[in-house]
Design a protein around this motif. Structure first.
Motif, PDB file in Angstrom:
ATOM      1  N   GLY A   1      -2.069   7.443  17.061  1.00  0.00           N
ATOM      2  CA  GLY A   1      -3.505   7.258  17.247  1.00  0.00           C
ATOM      3  C   GLY A   1      -4.307   8.071  16.256  1.00  0.00           C
ATOM      4  O   GLY A   1      -4.503   7.677  15.111  1.00  0.00           O
ATOM      5  N   ALA A   2      -4.750   9.269  16.683  1.00  0.00           N
ATOM      6  CA  ALA A   2      -5.614  10.077  15.836  1.00  0.00           C
ATOM      7  C   ALA A   2      -4.835  10.807  14.753  1.00  0.00           C
ATOM      8  O   ALA A   2      -5.415  11.457  13.911  1.00  0.00           O
ATOM      9  CB  ALA A   2      -6.373  11.103  16.676  1.00  0.00           C
ATOM     10  N   TYR A   3      -3.520  10.718  14.779  1.00  0.00           N
ATOM     11  CA  TYR A   3      -2.709  11.486  13.863  1.00  0.00           C
ATOM     12  C   TYR A   3      -1.984  10.558  12.903  1.00  0.00           C
ATOM     13  O   TYR A   3      -1.556   9.490  13.274  1.00  0.00           O
ATOM     14  CB  TYR A   3      -1.663  12.305  14.630  1.00  0.00           C
ATOM     15  CG  TYR A   3      -2.228  13.125  15.747  1.00  0.00           C
ATOM     16  CD1 TYR A   3      -2.507  14.465  15.565  1.00  0.00           C
ATOM     17  CD2 TYR A   3      -2.484  12.545  16.983  1.00  0.00           C
ATOM     18  CE1 TYR A   3      -3.025  15.220  16.587  1.00  0.00           C
ATOM     19  CE2 TYR A   3      -3.009  13.300  18.015  1.00  0.00           C
ATOM     20  CZ  TYR A   3      -3.271  14.635  17.808  1.00  0.00           C
ATOM     21  OH  TYR A   3      -3.786  15.377  18.830  1.00  0.00           O
TER      22      TYR A   3
ATOM     23  N   ARG B   1      -4.196  26.358  25.014  1.00  0.00           N
ATOM     24  CA  ARG B   1      -3.665  25.340  24.099  1.00  0.00           C
ATOM     25  C   ARG B   1      -4.219  25.557  22.694  1.00  0.00           C
ATOM     26  O   ARG B   1      -5.411  25.801  22.525  1.00  0.00           O
ATOM     27  CB  ARG B   1      -4.041  23.939  24.568  1.00  0.00           C
ATOM     28  CG  ARG B   1      -3.490  23.538  25.928  1.00  0.00           C
ATOM     29  CD  ARG B   1      -3.822  22.083  26.199  1.00  0.00           C
ATOM     30  NE  ARG B   1      -3.323  21.604  27.470  1.00  0.00           N
ATOM     31  CZ  ARG B   1      -4.059  21.490  28.563  1.00  0.00           C
ATOM     32  NH1 ARG B   1      -5.328  21.826  28.535  1.00  0.00           N
ATOM     33  NH2 ARG B   1      -3.539  21.033  29.681  1.00  0.00           N
ATOM     34  N   LEU B   2      -3.342  25.407  21.731  1.00  0.00           N
ATOM     35  CA  LEU B   2      -3.713  25.547  20.322  1.00  0.00           C
ATOM     36  C   LEU B   2      -3.210  24.343  19.556  1.00  0.00           C
ATOM     37  O   LEU B   2      -2.099  23.859  19.790  1.00  0.00           O
ATOM     38  CB  LEU B   2      -3.088  26.822  19.741  1.00  0.00           C
ATOM     39  CG  LEU B   2      -3.234  27.044  18.221  1.00  0.00           C
ATOM     40  CD1 LEU B   2      -4.680  27.374  17.857  1.00  0.00           C
ATOM     41  CD2 LEU B   2      -2.296  28.154  17.762  1.00  0.00           C
ATOM     42  N   LEU B   3      -4.032  23.871  18.611  1.00  0.00           N
ATOM     43  CA  LEU B   3      -3.640  22.778  17.729  1.00  0.00           C
ATOM     44  C   LEU B   3      -4.069  23.148  16.314  1.00  0.00           C
ATOM     45  O   LEU B   3      -5.226  23.512  16.091  1.00  0.00           O
ATOM     46  CB  LEU B   3      -4.317  21.478  18.164  1.00  0.00           C
ATOM     47  CG  LEU B   3      -3.652  20.146  17.777  1.00  0.00           C
ATOM     48  CD1 LEU B   3      -2.250  20.062  18.332  1.00  0.00           C
ATOM     49  CD2 LEU B   3      -4.504  18.997  18.302  1.00  0.00           C
ATOM     50  N   ILE B   4      -3.143  23.077  15.380  1.00  0.00           N
ATOM     51  CA  ILE B   4      -3.417  23.373  13.971  1.00  0.00           C
ATOM     52  C   ILE B   4      -3.116  22.108  13.177  1.00  0.00           C
ATOM     53  O   ILE B   4      -2.059  21.492  13.350  1.00  0.00           O
ATOM     54  CB  ILE B   4      -2.554  24.540  13.469  1.00  0.00           C
ATOM     55  CG1 ILE B   4      -2.823  25.795  14.309  1.00  0.00           C
ATOM     56  CG2 ILE B   4      -2.831  24.820  11.988  1.00  0.00           C
ATOM     57  CD1 ILE B   4      -1.925  26.975  13.959  1.00  0.00           C
ATOM     58  N   ALA B   5      -4.045  21.709  12.299  1.00  0.00           N
ATOM     59  CA  ALA B   5      -3.898  20.430  11.604  1.00  0.00           C
ATOM     60  C   ALA B   5      -4.528  20.481  10.220  1.00  0.00           C
ATOM     61  O   ALA B   5      -5.371  21.339   9.924  1.00  0.00           O
ATOM     62  CB  ALA B   5      -4.543  19.314  12.419  1.00  0.00           C
ATOM     63  N   ARG B   6      -4.101  19.517   9.396  1.00  0.00           N
ATOM     64  CA  ARG B   6      -4.730  19.303   8.089  1.00  0.00           C
ATOM     65  C   ARG B   6      -5.301  17.898   8.045  1.00  0.00           C
ATOM     66  O   ARG B   6      -4.743  16.974   8.650  1.00  0.00           O
ATOM     67  CB  ARG B   6      -3.704  19.477   6.961  1.00  0.00           C
ATOM     68  CG  ARG B   6      -3.202  20.905   6.808  1.00  0.00           C
ATOM     69  CD  ARG B   6      -2.451  21.093   5.485  1.00  0.00           C
ATOM     70  NE  ARG B   6      -1.878  22.436   5.413  1.00  0.00           N
ATOM     71  CZ  ARG B   6      -0.613  22.726   5.682  1.00  0.00           C
ATOM     72  NH1 ARG B   6       0.212  21.757   6.025  1.00  0.00           N
ATOM     73  NH2 ARG B   6      -0.177  23.962   5.596  1.00  0.00           N
ATOM     74  N   PRO B   7      -6.402  17.712   7.322  1.00  0.00           N
ATOM     75  CA  PRO B   7      -7.020  16.379   7.250  1.00  0.00           C
ATOM     76  C   PRO B   7      -6.114  15.393   6.530  1.00  0.00           C
ATOM     77  O   PRO B   7      -5.318  15.748   5.662  1.00  0.00           O
ATOM     78  CB  PRO B   7      -8.305  16.619   6.451  1.00  0.00           C
ATOM     79  CG  PRO B   7      -8.521  18.098   6.449  1.00  0.00           C
ATOM     80  CD  PRO B   7      -7.163  18.714   6.552  1.00  0.00           C
ATOM     81  N   SER B   8      -6.236  14.135   6.908  1.00  0.00           N
ATOM     82  CA  SER B   8      -5.624  13.031   6.176  1.00  0.00           C
ATOM     83  C   SER B   8      -6.695  11.974   5.999  1.00  0.00           C
ATOM     84  O   SER B   8      -7.802  12.088   6.546  1.00  0.00           O
ATOM     85  CB  SER B   8      -4.420  12.469   6.930  1.00  0.00           C
ATOM     86  OG  SER B   8      -4.819  11.863   8.142  1.00  0.00           O
TER      87      SER B   8
ATOM     88  N   ASP C   1      -7.125   9.099   7.216  1.00  0.00           N
ATOM     89  CA  ASP C   1      -7.570   8.369   8.396  1.00  0.00           C
ATOM     90  C   ASP C   1      -7.441   9.197   9.675  1.00  0.00           C
ATOM     91  O   ASP C   1      -7.233   8.673  10.756  1.00  0.00           O
ATOM     92  CB  ASP C   1      -6.797   7.059   8.557  1.00  0.00           C
ATOM     93  CG  ASP C   1      -5.292   7.277   8.575  1.00  0.00           C
ATOM     94  OD1 ASP C   1      -4.862   8.442   8.398  1.00  0.00           O
ATOM     95  OD2 ASP C   1      -4.550   6.307   8.766  1.00  0.00           O
ATOM     96  N   GLY C   2      -7.566  10.505   9.548  1.00  0.00           N
ATOM     97  CA  GLY C   2      -7.506  11.358  10.724  1.00  0.00           C
ATOM     98  C   GLY C   2      -7.016  12.735  10.344  1.00  0.00           C
ATOM     99  O   GLY C   2      -7.575  13.390   9.470  1.00  0.00           O
ATOM    100  N   PHE C   3      -5.975  13.202  10.998  1.00  0.00           N
ATOM    101  CA  PHE C   3      -5.391  14.474  10.631  1.00  0.00           C
ATOM    102  C   PHE C   3      -3.926  14.491  11.036  1.00  0.00           C
ATOM    103  O   PHE C   3      -3.478  13.709  11.877  1.00  0.00           O
ATOM    104  CB  PHE C   3      -6.142  15.657  11.250  1.00  0.00           C
ATOM    105  CG  PHE C   3      -6.322  15.578  12.751  1.00  0.00           C
ATOM    106  CD1 PHE C   3      -5.312  15.973  13.616  1.00  0.00           C
ATOM    107  CD2 PHE C   3      -7.525  15.147  13.297  1.00  0.00           C
ATOM    108  CE1 PHE C   3      -5.486  15.928  14.984  1.00  0.00           C
ATOM    109  CE2 PHE C   3      -7.713  15.093  14.663  1.00  0.00           C
ATOM    110  CZ  PHE C   3      -6.680  15.487  15.519  1.00  0.00           C
ATOM    111  N   VAL C   4      -3.166  15.392  10.408  1.00  0.00           N
ATOM    112  CA  VAL C   4      -1.754  15.551  10.726  1.00  0.00           C
ATOM    113  C   VAL C   4      -1.562  16.938  11.325  1.00  0.00           C
ATOM    114  O   VAL C   4      -2.058  17.939  10.800  1.00  0.00           O
ATOM    115  CB  VAL C   4      -0.871  15.357   9.477  1.00  0.00           C
ATOM    116  CG1 VAL C   4      -1.236  16.335   8.376  1.00  0.00           C
ATOM    117  CG2 VAL C   4       0.594  15.485   9.834  1.00  0.00           C
ATOM    118  N   VAL C   5      -0.881  17.003  12.454  1.00  0.00           N
ATOM    119  CA  VAL C   5      -0.647  18.260  13.153  1.00  0.00           C
ATOM    120  C   VAL C   5       0.477  19.021  12.455  1.00  0.00           C
ATOM    121  O   VAL C   5       1.540  18.464  12.185  1.00  0.00           O
ATOM    122  CB  VAL C   5      -0.282  18.003  14.628  1.00  0.00           C
ATOM    123  CG1 VAL C   5       0.100  19.306  15.330  1.00  0.00           C
ATOM    124  CG2 VAL C   5      -1.445  17.342  15.354  1.00  0.00           C
ATOM    125  N   VAL C   6       0.233  20.297  12.174  1.00  0.00           N
ATOM    126  CA  VAL C   6       1.256  21.116  11.541  1.00  0.00           C
ATOM    127  C   VAL C   6       1.825  22.167  12.482  1.00  0.00           C
ATOM    128  O   VAL C   6       2.899  22.710  12.235  1.00  0.00           O
ATOM    129  CB  VAL C   6       0.714  21.799  10.253  1.00  0.00           C
ATOM    130  CG1 VAL C   6       0.316  20.756   9.233  1.00  0.00           C
ATOM    131  CG2 VAL C   6      -0.456  22.723  10.556  1.00  0.00           C
TER     132      VAL C   6
END
Length: 349
Positions: free
Chosen positions: A13-15, A44-51, A53-58
């Motif tokens: 979905g968003a990823y 809860r923690l979420l770390i991500a980089r932009p893509s 069409d959304g973002f990718v979780v790292v």
């Protein structure tokens, strides 16, 4: 539900996996963002980089800390609960440093809003971990949840209701999803979540009939709390025809519905479930003892005592706003924070 492990992998979905961006966007795509949500029950923690069409979780982290345990009785966060939360936040601080996060937003919700020592706790967190928690309002919480999960709303016409069953409160948000970004028509926050409602009612009765009676009292409390909001919608053009839930309650019940041996986010996030099936599961769980619920694979000991309160809240929602189907989202505030941060920095998330 037993603690849900979160893999540092792209999620549906968003990823998505980041495609090669144009030269003007490469610096933006190298930036790393983080969202931290300290709730009444979970950290809860979420770390991500932009893509593109959304973002990718790292990286990701989730732990049940029960920060609001005992809050209803004392009006304060207990030392034990604060110690649990600080321990989890210390892990988050280490992840933020190791991942070289460019920009982070950390929020605290109902437990810190309600506690007389909430701001003292926030100061302690900053001293011991370096994390600056922002105690957000119920309205901000509701809007972030919508921003994070509205993409999973089932297609259709007319208003929709997105709800977030938290640890200390439940947010109801009526939206008009027409167009790209949903418009919030109205919202409401009730002071009942899985922790606060559980603590309002003895929940480990030996007798089955006593358990069912306690469950009905919980449903009645929640229905009474929802009445002002429901009254404003009755007879209006804004009665929702679609429901989307984002919380541990709905993901837990969806897991039970699918008969999963272990929690699988890929199977749950975006699932559409018959509302009747969710009601049947809720009523079945309400008749069980805590020990019996703990034996179910996707509930386990960590959520066995809290899940029935979530069931009572869910049933109260379905009672007031009947729908044939219910959307399930394993995303919410953190994803909303990430999208807002990236949009502010010039991305399209």
């Amino acid at each position: 539900m037993a603690q849900q492990p979160e893999a540092a992998a792209p999620q549906r979905g968003a990823y998505s996996r980041p495609a090669a961006p144009p030269a003007s966007q490469r610096r933006f795509h190298r930036r790393t963002y983080a969202a931290l949500d300290l709730g009444t029950n979970n950290c809860r923690l979420l770390i991500a980089r932009p893509s593109d069409d959304g973002f990718v979780v790292v990286d990701a982290f989730s732990r049940i800390v029960r920060l609001g345990e005992g809050l209803a009785a004392t009006g304060r966060l207990s030392d034990t609960a604060m110690d649990r939360a600080v321990a989890a936040l210390s892990i988050c601080a280490d992840k933020l440093q190791r991942r070289q996060v460019t920009l982070v937003r950390s929020v605290a919700t109902e437990a810190c809003r309600r506690a007389t020592n909430g701001r003292e706790f926030v100061q302690r967190v900053y001293r011991e971990t370096g994390i600056a928690l922002d105690i957000i309002t119920a309205e901000q919480e509701a809007r972030l949840a919508v921003l994070g999960c509205h993409a999973l709303l089932e297609p259709g016409d007319g208003p929709a209701l997105i709800f977030d069953i938290g640890g200390g409160s439940t947010e109801l948000v009526l939206i008009d999803p027409a167009g790209g970004t949903p418009r919030v028509i109205d919202w409401f926050s009730a002071p009942w979540g899985v922790v606060s409602l559980t603590e309002s009612e003895p929940h480990d009765w030996v007798d089955r009939d006593a358990r069912l009676a306690a469950y009905q009292r919980m449903r009645d409390r929640v229905a009474t709390a929802f009445e002002p909001f429901a009254g404003t919608l009755t007879g209006s053009n804004h009665m929702p025809t679609r429901l989307l839930g984002t919380s541990g309650t709905v993901t837990t019940l969806a897991s039970v519905h699918l008969g999963l041996a272990t929690y699988d986010r890929r199977a749950i996030d975006g699932l559409i479930v018959p509302a009747g099936a969710m009601r049947d599961i809720s009523q079945r769980l309400s008749a069980m003892s805590i020990a019996e619920r703990a034996e179910l694979p996707c509930i386990g000991t960590e959520r066995a005592d809290l899940v029935v309160a979530g069931c009572a809240i869910l049933e109260a929602i379905i009672d007031i706003w009947p729908a044939e189907r219910l959307g399930v989202a394993d995303r919410g505030i953190r994803e909303g924070i990430l999208r807002s941060l990236m949009a502010r920095e010039g991305g399209r998330a």
